[in-house]
Design a protein around this motif. Structure first.
Motif, mmCIF file in Angstrom:
data_model
loop_
_atom_site.group_PDB
_atom_site.id
_atom_site.type_symbol
_atom_site.label_atom_id
_atom_site.label_comp_id
_atom_site.label_asym_id
_atom_site.label_seq_id
_atom_site.Cartn_x
_atom_site.Cartn_y
_atom_site.Cartn_z
ATOM 1 N N ASN A 184 8.132 30.644 17.328
ATOM 2 C CA ASN A 184 8.617 29.918 16.151
ATOM 3 C C ASN A 184 7.479 29.073 15.587
ATOM 4 O O ASN A 184 7.144 28.021 16.135
ATOM 5 C CB ASN A 184 9.804 29.040 16.527
ATOM 6 N N ASN B 11 7.671 30.383 21.978
ATOM 7 C CA ASN B 11 8.758 31.327 21.708
ATOM 8 C C ASN B 11 8.583 32.069 20.389
ATOM 9 O O ASN B 11 9.473 32.829 19.982
ATOM 10 C CB ASN B 11 10.097 30.591 21.714
ATOM 11 N N ALA C 65 8.191 19.859 23.291
ATOM 12 C CA ALA C 65 9.216 20.657 22.616
ATOM 13 C C ALA C 65 8.596 21.535 21.530
ATOM 14 O O ALA C 65 8.955 22.708 21.372
ATOM 15 C CB ALA C 65 10.271 19.735 22.020
ATOM 16 N N VAL C 66 7.650 20.980 20.769
ATOM 17 C CA VAL C 66 6.973 21.761 19.727
ATOM 18 C C VAL C 66 6.178 22.903 20.349
ATOM 19 O O VAL C 66 6.211 24.045 19.868
ATOM 20 C CB VAL C 66 6.046 20.843 18.893
ATOM 21 N N VAL D 265 8.011 25.300 13.124
ATOM 22 C CA VAL D 265 8.042 23.913 13.593
ATOM 23 C C VAL D 265 6.841 23.166 13.033
ATOM 24 O O VAL D 265 5.839 23.758 12.619
ATOM 25 C CB VAL D 265 8.035 23.846 15.130
ATOM 26 N N GLU E 295 8.497 25.714 21.300
ATOM 27 C CA GLU E 295 8.909 26.533 20.153
ATOM 28 C C GLU E 295 7.800 27.498 19.741
ATOM 29 O O GLU E 295 8.052 28.663 19.408
ATOM 30 C CB GLU E 295 9.277 25.624 18.980
#
Length: 206
Positions: free
Chosen positions: A133, A131, A124-125, A136, A128
């Motif tokens: 981001n 994308n 999940a990290v 995080v 992100e």
């Protein structure tokens, strides 16, 4: 041991084998004896043997059934874990395991659940970050969490890289502005030089 008629025998008056034991008790002047027909003894022994064989067979069937159930209770979860391991090796992290129980297989299943959960959080990290981001964060599970430490270091380095790019872009903007001002000043100077040359040329003509 001798032959004697057995009234309960279906053969009628045919003598059959009989075993007897007689003991004389001198103190009481008694004679005590006991006897048994060999056929009755063998029939009882045969009945007991048959009962023992039946009991052994029943116990063996129950034991085999218990062993099969126990083997399946161990082999099925282990096969499931093997399948999950193959899927994890291919990057498939979407799995649900049954970790109920208090045996070693349940302990192993719970360890797999923790590993899958850790991989899902790291995935999940990473998603992100992909994308864009960089806000995080990832906290390594321990000092030996090689993947977690590498991910944390990557996030730190990317943040520094973005900061350097931003700072360089600001510097480039300032340089561009200064270059534009210098260009304007050079243009003005060129105009002044041109005007001066024209004035000098006119003066020479007069």
């Amino acid at each position: 041991e001798y032959l004697w008629d057995n009234p309960a025998d279906s053969l009628g008056d045919v003598p059959v084998q009989k075993i007897s034991y007689v003991k004389y008790l001198q103190d009481w002047d008694w004679v005590i004896g006991s006897g048994m027909y060999v056929g009755d003894y063998e029939a009882q022994v045969s009945t007991i043997q048959t009962a023992i064989i039946v009991i052994v067979i029943i116990v063996a069937v129950i034991s085999i059934g218990f062993i099969i159930i126990l083997a399946r209770s161990i082999s099925n979860p282990v096969k499931k874990l093997a399948t999950v391991s193959d899927a994890l090796a291919l990057g498939d992290l979407e799995h649900e395991l049954d970790s109920s129980g208090k045996d070693e297989v349940a302990d192993l299943t719970r360890a797999f659940e923790r590993m899958i959960s850790n991989q899902q959080e790291i995935s999940a990290v990473a998603g992100e970050i992909a994308n864009g981001n960089l806000a995080v964060s990832n906290k390594p599970r321990s000092e030996k969490d090689v993947l977690g430490i590498a991910l944390e270091k990557m996030i730190f380095n990317l943040r520094n890289l973005i900061a350097d790019v931003r700072n360089n872009s600001f510097s480039l903007t300032d340089s561009s502005k200064q270059l534009a001002v210098a260009s304007d000043q050079a243009g003005q100077a060129s105009n002044q030089i041109g005007q001066t040359i024209q004035q000098v040329a006119v003066g020479n003509q007069q």
